[in-house]
Scaffold this active site. Structure first.
Site, PDB file in Angstrom:
ATOM      1  CG  ASP A  30       0.944   2.115   9.406  1.00 49.50           C
ATOM      2  OD1 ASP A  30       0.381   1.958   8.858  1.00 49.50           O
ATOM      3  OD2 ASP A  30       2.296   1.787   9.242  1.00 49.50           O
ATOM      4  CE  LYS A  87       1.034  -1.854   6.299  1.00 47.36           C
ATOM      5  NZ  LYS A  87       0.852  -1.699   5.635  1.00 47.36           N
ATOM      6  N   GLY A 159       8.944   3.330   6.261  1.00 43.96           N
ATOM      7  CA  GLY A 159      10.038   3.239   7.322  1.00 43.96           C
ATOM      8  C   GLY A 159      10.851   4.320   7.014  1.00 43.96           C
ATOM      9  NE  ARG A 171       6.429  14.796 -10.133  1.00 48.31           N
ATOM     10  CZ  ARG A 171       5.894  15.884 -10.555  1.00 48.31           C
ATOM     11  NH1 ARG A 171       5.721  15.432 -11.528  1.00 48.31           N
ATOM     12  NH2 ARG A 171       6.248  16.864  -9.938  1.00 48.31           N
ATOM     13  N   GLY A 220       6.601   7.242   3.122  1.00 50.57           N
ATOM     14  CA  GLY A 220       7.814   7.398   2.817  1.00 50.57           C
ATOM     15  C   GLY A 220       7.408   9.005   3.414  1.00 50.57           C
ATOM     16  N   GLY A 241       2.750   6.115   8.045  1.00 45.14           N
ATOM     17  CA  GLY A 241       2.988   4.922   8.284  1.00 45.14           C
ATOM     18  C   GLY A 241       3.832   5.081   9.458  1.00 45.14           C
ATOM     19  CB  SER A 242       7.467   5.316  10.156  1.00 42.24           C
ATOM     20  OG  SER A 242       7.564   4.107   9.836  1.00 42.24           O
TER      21      SER A 242
END
Lengths: 300, 203
Positions: A30, A87, A159, A171, A220, A241-242
């Site tokens: 990101d 996005k 996030g 999983r 995550g 992402g973050s």
């Protein structure tokens, strides 16, 4: 001697899924500015995701999160050679049309943004640009593929810097694929009904032993070890992402996550790259998130 | 015969599947030591900047460069061709040269962005008369080729499949369709190399 011009077919399924095949084993990052995009490219990202705010900031700011401003998308397109994704809100097919007109290389119909339609996703077959979509289980993944998605990413919880939901969703999908591959042919119809997925795609999963399109993970992943964990569990590649631009030293973290994604089976390399990264982003415990703040619940 | 597939990043699985369908053992290569005992190497599609950077870090770039000097056959598709080119152009000027060895100048993504990616039939003289159906994805374009480079396949009069000695390179992806002929063509190169090595007196 007149040469006949060869017929070119654009926007085919082969072309759309093909780009995702080229991204396998890589990290997609990101970015919110052209400068961040260049840092990502130099660190070895295989693509960047252009957006206005990273998920951690979207979470903090609240309000409605929309497609990135066209000027940001254009500036990022111009700054790097690697593919640029962007996005669109779930169901917002006009945002997707705009992103296609801006010539992004992939559209992410994403639960990180505020949904524009609480019943229907975008009809992705209508586009030349390929789509990646989020999923938490096999049924959701196959519904998105039936709508034309050319790539799937399991959702995780964006996030948060907490990998637990990403692990759960990967999983879950892989476990359900094992159920399909172990099932005799006569049970597939009932499985398709249980998953809420088209029978034809459930059959494809059984033949291939995996999702019919490339399968990344997201939501995550905050450290090199997180990335290697997802690869060892069976992901085709990683969205961060973050985790990069909310860390103490983004360039070092980006490089380390790229190296850990390649050498995911080599703990000595993961140890070595983890030493140089500084502090990872602060994480969130899932039980502190209100149900309404869970982005993964968006999409159907 | 064993042929390696560079497995840093990209569509490794598709190349492996093509080789296996030809009855060739396909081995993934990530480290310099994994080059030994191979008759050739395929470099897949992917992102050339990522693959080149990680090959450099692991020492694989230098090790492969040394082997290529002995005539080791290498086939590069898309990003793999960029890694083999002597000169690379990006949108903002010169891009890095990685392995080199193929005397061409290529421009990255010069057939356009993803929305312009396409499938097409190309004619390959050595594989005539049936055209080969292939996929171009954000493909590199061959802008010029030196005299030692032989053009094997063209699209609209421009080279898209070329060879120079034991190096083979294509702008496109033959591994994304079911036609095995280009892989068979490369496997024949690899087999010749293996036989030449076997015929040399032991040192």
């Amino acid at each position: 001697m007149a040469q006949q011009r060869n017929q070119r077919e654009q926007g085919t399924a082969g072309v759309k899924t093909g780009l995702a095949e080229m991204l396998k084993g890589g990290v997609i990052m990101d970015v919110t500015t052209p400068e961040q995009a260049v840092i990502a490219e130099q660190a070895g990202a295989v693509a960047v995701m252009a957006l206005e705010r990273v998920p951690a900031d979207i979470r903090a700011a609240g309000g409605v999160a929309r497609m990135a401003h066209p000027a940001i998308v254009k500036a990022i397109n111009a700054a790097v050679e690697i593919p640029v994704m962007a996005k669109a809100r779930i169901g917002h097919f006009v945002e997707a049309q705009v992103l296609e007109a801006l010539e992004v290389d992939y559209v992410d119909e994403s639960e990180v943004l505020t949904p524009a339609d609480e019943q229907y996703h975008i009809d992705k077959w209508n586009f030349n640009v390929p789509f990646v979509c989020g999923a938490r289980n096999l049924g959701e993944a196959l519904r998105r593929i039936a709508e034309g998605a050319a790539m799937i990413r399991t959702k995780g919880e964006p996030g948060t810097g907490n990998v637990v939901e990403a692990v759960r969703h990967l999983r879950t999908v892989l476990g359900e694929i094992r159920r399909v591959t172990a099932a005799p042919a006569e049970e597939l119809g009932t499985l398709a009904k249980e998953f809420g997925a088209p029978l034809e795609l459930v059959r494809r999963v059984r033949e291939m032993g995996r999702l019919p399109v490339v399968h990344f993970v997201a939501g995550g992943i905050a450290t090199p070890a997180d990335a290697a964990l997802m690869m060892q569990l069976g992901a085709d590649g990683i969205f961060v992402g973050s985790g990069i631009f909310k860390s103490q030293n983004p360039a070092a973290m980006a490089r380390a996550i790229v190296r850990a994604t390649l050498h995911y089976n080599d703990p000595a390399v993961i140890a070595e790259v983890s030493e140089s990264v500084g502090q990872a982003m602060a994480g969130l415990e899932m039980s502190t998130l209100a149900q309404s703040d869970r982005m993964q619940e968006r999409g159907w | 015969m064993r042929i390696g597939v560079l497995a840093i990043q990209g569509d490794v699985r598709e190349h492996r599947r093509h080789l296996e369908r030809l009855g060739v053992a396909a081995l993934e290569v990530r480290r310099p030591a994994e080059l030994s005992g191979l008759a050739g190497l395929i470099m897949p599609g992917g992102e050339s900047s990522t693959i080149g950077m990680l090959m450099t870090e692991s020492g694989l770039l230098d090790a492969l460069h040394a082997k290529m000097a002995e005539g080791f056959p290498v086939y590069g598709t898309c990003a793999g061709m960029i890694l083999l080119a002597n000169h690379v152009q990006g949108a903002r000027g010169a891009s890095p040269t990685w392995l080199g060895g193929l005397d061409v100048t290529v421009a990255r993504n010069a057939y356009g962005r993803q929305v312009q990616s396409f499938e097409a039939d190309i004619s390959v003289s050595a594989l005539a008369p049936e055209p080969v159906h292939v996929v171009f994805i954000r493909a590199p374009r061959i802008l010029s080729a030196g005299s030692a480079v032989r053009v094997l396949g063209e699209l609209d009069g421009e080279p898209v499949l070329v060879e120079q000695g034991t190096i083979l390179a294509s702008s496109f992806h033959p591994e994304l369709t079911d036609d095995l002929r280009i892989h068979r063509y490369f496997a024949a190169k690899a087999l010749r190399f293996q036989e030449e090595v076997a015929a040399q007196p032991a040192r």
